[in-house]
Design a protein around this motif. Sequence first.
Motif, short mmCIF file in Angstrom:
data_model
loop_
_atom_site.label_atom_id
_atom_site.label_comp_id
_atom_site.label_asym_id
_atom_site.label_seq_id
_atom_site.Cartn_x
_atom_site.Cartn_y
_atom_site.Cartn_z
N TYR A 1 26.12 11.57 76.04
CA TYR A 1 26.18 10.92 74.72
C TYR A 1 27.11 11.74 73.84
CZ TYR A 1 24.49 8.65 70.47
OH TYR A 1 24.39 7.94 69.30
N GLU B 1 17.65 17.67 81.60
CA GLU B 1 18.95 17.16 82.04
C GLU B 1 20.07 17.78 81.21
OE1 GLU B 1 19.20 12.96 81.51
OE2 GLU B 1 18.11 12.54 83.35
N ASN C 1 20.52 16.11 78.00
CA ASN C 1 19.43 16.22 77.04
C ASN C 1 19.32 17.62 76.44
OD1 ASN C 1 17.85 14.13 76.02
ND2 ASN C 1 16.96 13.73 78.03
N TYR D 1 16.55 4.13 78.66
CA TYR D 1 17.06 3.23 77.63
C TYR D 1 16.33 1.90 77.76
CZ TYR D 1 20.52 0.76 74.77
OH TYR D 1 21.14 0.05 73.79
N SER E 1 27.74 4.55 67.02
CA SER E 1 26.67 3.99 67.86
C SER E 1 26.02 2.78 67.22
CB SER E 1 25.62 5.06 68.16
OG SER E 1 25.07 5.56 66.95
N THR F 1 28.13 5.99 73.76
CA THR F 1 27.09 5.63 72.78
C THR F 1 25.76 5.27 73.46
OG1 THR F 1 27.81 3.33 72.85
CG2 THR F 1 28.76 4.72 71.11
N GLY F 2 25.66 5.49 74.75
CA GLY F 2 24.43 5.11 75.45
C GLY F 2 23.99 6.21 76.40
N HIS F 3 23.12 5.82 77.33
CA HIS F 3 22.68 6.78 78.34
C HIS F 3 23.90 7.29 79.10
CE1 HIS F 3 19.79 8.67 81.03
NE2 HIS F 3 20.69 8.44 81.97
N ALA F 4 23.95 8.59 79.31
CA ALA F 4 25.12 9.24 79.90
C ALA F 4 25.59 8.52 81.17
CB ALA F 4 24.79 10.69 80.23
N GLY G 1 18.73 5.58 72.99
CA GLY G 1 19.71 6.63 73.28
C GLY G 1 19.56 7.13 74.70
N HIS G 2 20.15 8.28 74.94
CA HIS G 2 20.01 8.89 76.26
C HIS G 2 18.53 9.10 76.57
CE1 HIS G 2 21.37 11.13 79.77
NE2 HIS G 2 20.29 11.85 79.57
N ALA G 3 18.14 8.73 77.77
CA ALA G 3 16.73 8.74 78.16
C ALA G 3 16.04 10.06 77.79
CB ALA G 3 16.61 8.51 79.65
N ASP H 1 19.19 8.24 65.55
CA ASP H 1 20.34 8.15 66.45
C ASP H 1 20.06 8.85 67.78
OD1 ASP H 1 23.05 7.12 66.68
OD2 ASP H 1 23.58 9.22 67.02
N ASN H 2 20.50 8.19 68.84
CA ASN H 2 20.34 8.73 70.20
C ASN H 2 18.88 8.97 70.56
OD1 ASN H 2 21.12 9.65 72.75
ND2 ASN H 2 21.54 11.73 72.06
N GLU I 1 26.48 8.42 64.57
CA GLU I 1 25.71 7.24 64.17
C GLU I 1 26.61 6.13 63.62
OE1 GLU I 1 25.77 10.13 62.73
OE2 GLU I 1 26.10 9.83 60.58
N ASN J 1 24.82 0.37 75.13
CA ASN J 1 24.39 1.39 76.10
C ASN J 1 25.57 1.93 76.91
OD1 ASN J 1 22.64 3.11 77.47
ND2 ASN J 1 22.05 1.55 78.98
#
Lengths: 296, 296
Positions: A163, A282, A285, B163, A211, A186-189, B187-189, B89-90, A208, A90
Amino acid sequence: MIFSATACVLTSAMAAELPVKPTVADLVKQSKADDWRPLDPANTLYLDLPVGRVVIELATDFAPQNAANIKTLVREKYFDGLSMMRSQDNYVAQWGDADEKNPKPLGTAKAKVPGEFTVPASFDKHFVRQQDADGYAPEIGHSKGFPVGRDPKTNTTWVAHCYATVGVARDTDTDSGNGSQLYAITGHAPRHLDRNITAVGRVVSGMELLSSLPRGSEAMGFYGASEAKMPITRVRLAADVPAAERVQLEVMRSEAPIYQQVIEAQRNRGGPWNKYAANYVELCNAPIPVRVRPAL
Amino acid sequence: MIFSATACVLTSAMAAELPVKPTVADLVKQSKADDWRPLDPANTLYLDLPVGRVVIELATDFAPQNAANIKTLVREKYFDGLSMMRSQDNYVAQWGDADEKNPKPLGTAKAKVPGEFTVPASFDKHFVRQQDADGYAPEIGHSKGFPVGRDPKTNTTWVAHCYATVGVARDTDTDSGNGSQLYAITGHAPRHLDRNITAVGRVVSGMELLSSLPRGSEAMGFYGASEAKMPITRVRLAADVPAAERVQLEVMRSEAPIYQQVIEAQRNRGGPWNKYAANYVELCNAPIPVRVRPAL
């Protein structure tokens, strides 16, 4: 018509359906050739791993000095034979020289490059603002396919840590990074990194592969001495690869009107699967479409 | 003193240092025994994979009917021998019955369970509001260790898709989910899923086993017929496992005052590595500490 915020109190039996709307995939299909731009070979890196190729676009408007130093490292084959060093769940995957005791020489690249945590907003001629409020930046938007923050009061702008953002690892000093260790989110920003470290680009293909790396067992996800580290076959600048061997990717132009439709498609998704439209998206997103260039 | 927003225009040579502050790890170390609660065995699932154990806490206040149906499936060993089905992915990893043509019988579990996309806010007695503004919800905060959204106007609340949030996959109809296919956010929420699908819990340990799965090659990350799918060894309710074989995890109480210090430590990080304090933290970037229960 979009559901108002009161829609969520309706029971499933009562709920009216959201109208069907174009999805991001629909918009990609409807797009025209000039809604896309090819990657610039002079600013595109290929990180070749045994499992495949990671394609990175450098944000030269936002981190010109760091991008230049990375290109020097790449052209002198610094990364070839090094490895992935870190995979923290994350958070980030990081690559470079895992051998601290006997570090690989940097060649003609600089050992210290000033941190480009923000740049004057005037460096960036391509900003298109996204309407959504954001807690980390007074203004957000996109510039040539990078998610960016902007502060009109201080006339600064920066690539946001979303991400797939690629950054320049550093120690405590702001000029202690030089691009010889890079990371991809590789995770939540982790947007708290914004304005604290140099974001130098974005993975546009092959995320991928990074991640899904096994997470490292040591502190901060570093791989231990005895842990298998995925080797780096080579890193090349696309311009240095024969044209026939380059990946033919295109990024949707964030300046094109259709890109605002893409953001809107994510902001307010249509039915029938969706029952409630968020009326918000967001920065991290908002999708940034990438495709293989269609055959002519 | 925290840097103001103008700090970002200082050059690295000019920048004053942020004061050193306790980190989240420091606060965990400083915490007292009663800042923590053990997982309730009656609401804790063990998803056992060949690579290790994933521990899931069910959000019974937010999805009581879905949680009950999942417990029925688990107690009747529905998941044992099924597999991971999807890794996009993500986005999500998803598990359950990959055989659509010859589905495994659900036993005494219900085939349709009403979607619990939101519940009346009165169902939740443990909400502690987080001060930060959020585009997806009028209010955000935590309730018994779950990240939640809340809308006072409609008197609704829901577990947010951060996440590690676990949800109940569904088809188009709101009651088409039953818990026989579950997903975890990797991944990102994807907060646009909030109020659109039932979030039923959270992975409190073992996320890295799900997030590092190879991504599926078919649409939406589903594994193809010929692709290796990680099998599910078994899923058990902790209460059905002998006490000596349970994992001894504790979650920081989100009602404890120290938890607000944890959020603040993430909202405004101290120096010397950090140069700029964000003065903001997204709901899904607020850490929810979990630890192994210390020996008595």
